[in-house]
Design a protein around this motif. Structure first.
Motif, PDB file in Angstrom:
ATOM      1  N   ILE A 124       0.826  -1.202   0.000  1.00 51.66           N
ATOM      2  CA  ILE A 124       0.000   0.000   0.000  1.00 51.66           C
ATOM      3  C   ILE A 124       0.863   1.255   0.000  1.00 51.66           C
ATOM      4  O   ILE A 124       0.335   2.362  -0.182  1.00 51.66           O
ATOM      5  N   ASP A 136      -8.384   3.639  -2.632  1.00 54.08           N
ATOM      6  CA  ASP A 136      -8.788   2.307  -3.042  1.00 54.08           C
ATOM      7  C   ASP A 136      -7.970   1.925  -4.263  1.00 54.08           C
ATOM      8  O   ASP A 136      -7.025   2.622  -4.648  1.00 54.08           O
ATOM      9  N   GLU A 137      -8.333   0.799  -4.893  1.00 52.24           N
ATOM     10  CA  GLU A 137      -7.506   0.276  -5.981  1.00 52.24           C
ATOM     11  C   GLU A 137      -7.452   1.193  -7.208  1.00 52.24           C
ATOM     12  O   GLU A 137      -6.562   1.052  -8.057  1.00 52.24           O
ATOM     13  N   ARG A 171      -1.711  -5.416  -3.187  1.00 56.17           N
ATOM     14  CA  ARG A 171      -1.099  -4.310  -2.455  1.00 56.17           C
ATOM     15  C   ARG A 171      -1.390  -4.519  -0.975  1.00 56.17           C
ATOM     16  O   ARG A 171      -2.491  -4.270  -0.505  1.00 56.17           O
ATOM     17  N   ASN A 231      -6.423  -4.634  -3.119  1.00 59.78           N
ATOM     18  CA  ASN A 231      -5.829  -4.204  -1.857  1.00 59.78           C
ATOM     19  C   ASN A 231      -5.945  -5.328  -0.839  1.00 59.78           C
ATOM     20  O   ASN A 231      -7.050  -5.787  -0.522  1.00 59.78           O
ATOM     21  N   VAL A 281      -6.436   2.789   3.583  1.00 58.80           N
ATOM     22  CA  VAL A 281      -6.613   2.030   2.337  1.00 58.80           C
ATOM     23  C   VAL A 281      -7.815   1.104   2.471  1.00 58.80           C
ATOM     24  O   VAL A 281      -7.919   0.349   3.442  1.00 58.80           O
ATOM     25  N   PRO A 283     -10.304  -1.917   0.718  1.00 59.61           N
ATOM     26  CA  PRO A 283     -10.224  -3.007  -0.263  1.00 59.61           C
ATOM     27  C   PRO A 283     -11.498  -3.147  -1.097  1.00 59.61           C
ATOM     28  O   PRO A 283     -12.172  -4.184  -1.067  1.00 59.61           O
TER      29      PRO A 283
END
Length: 307
Positions: A124, A136-137, A171, A231, A281, A283
């Motif tokens: 991350i 986020d991704e 990540r 993530n 972060v 997912p």
């Protein structure tokens, strides 16, 4: 399945090999230290595991062992927060990820038959740090050293798609388990009644229980719907102060003695950034793919790890 794994004797990799072996899958372990791998995975206890010596950053006969594997898991990389980031250390951090991934992708391209999936690690740190933003991704990359490492790492993995191999990039956040990672470093002060948050305590901690991470890797190997960047973090990140408070409760110890920023910077130099700054972060793609977390909140995760 038959799965090849780099970084297999590490904190996450060893549990992954254990789970795959218990389920009856064949595992090819690429290791820099064959004697150590033979001790970690003795044939008497791991009859489906084959240990193969390799130099991660050099091409060699080890690459031929990729042929016939159904999947490859790439967890190799020098530890990031173990010491100060000298120029040599930074070079090792980058090369151990970039070059190893490049050689794995080259081996997949040459393999016959080819693996159907590559699950490749990232972190991350890709997103940079922030006390206020969430990522986020779909979020863009940061511009600090760790973000640059992750971009170079992921760029090498992306090349595997030219071989028709499905790619999953994980990540990963802070991995929670008793045998390694952040908990192993933090637990002694708490047991001595001297535990507390690192730095201001306001920085975000995006974490994942090791068992959830291992299950995510296994599902990434076996489920065709898992693809692209995911993530590898739990859906409920917390501030450092809350993380340490919950850790203290789980150990029946107070969380009262903050570790000042200047102390960490004196010990780790630029590497202190990893613990003094964080990122929130989420997912989103991981959950959309259908992944179910066994440990979705920090209370249940730390109780399990520290029980």
């Amino acid at each position: 399945m038959k799965v090849a794994i780099t970084g297999a004797t590490g904190f996450v990799g060893s549990r992954l090999v254990e789970r795959l072996s218990q389920a009856g899958h064949s595992v090819v372990v690429f290791t820099r230290n064959l004697g150590h791998a033979n001790r970690v995975f003795p044939s008497s206890s791991f009859p489906t595991v084959t240990n193969i010596a390799y130099t991660p950053t050099q091409a060699g006969e080890w690459q031929q062992a990729i042929a016939g594997c159904d999947g490859v898991v790439n967890l190799a990389g020098e530890p990031i927060a173990e010491s100060r980031w000298t120029p040599d250390r930074k070079r090792m951090i980058v090369e151990s990820r970039q070059l190893t991934t490049r050689l794995l992708v080259d081996a997949i391209a040459q393999a016959d038959p080819k693996p159907s999936v590559l699950v490749s690690g990232s972190a991350i740190g890709y997103y940079g740090t922030s006390e206020t933003a969430s990522f986020d991704e779909t979020s863009g990359a940061g511009d600090d050293f760790l973000a640059q490492v992750c971009q170079a790492w992921e760029a090498e993995a992306m090349r595997v798609k030219a071989s028709g191999t499905r790619l999953v990039i994980l990540r990963t956040g802070i991995v929670l388990g008793l045998e390694g990672g952040a908990i192993a470093k933090m637990i002694t002060p708490f047991r001595l009644f001297a535990g507390g948050p690192l730095g201001t305590g306001k920085q975000w901690v995006s974490w994942i229980h090791r068992d959830d991470l291992v299950e995510l890797i296994i599902q990434s190997l076996s489920q065709p719907g898992y693809e692209g960047v995911l993530n590898a973090t739990a859906p409920n990140p917390v501030r450092m102060a809350e993380f340490c408070h919950v850790m203290g409760e789980a150990l029946n110890r107070p969380s009262w003695l903050p570790v000042p920023e200047i102390a960490l910077e004196a010990l780790l130099g630029d590497a202190a950034k990893m613990v003094l700054e964080g990122q929130q972060v989420l997912p989103q793609r991981t959950q959309a793919a259908g992944f179910h977390y066994q440990f979705a909140d920090i209370q249940s995760a730390l109780r399990d790890v520290l029980s």
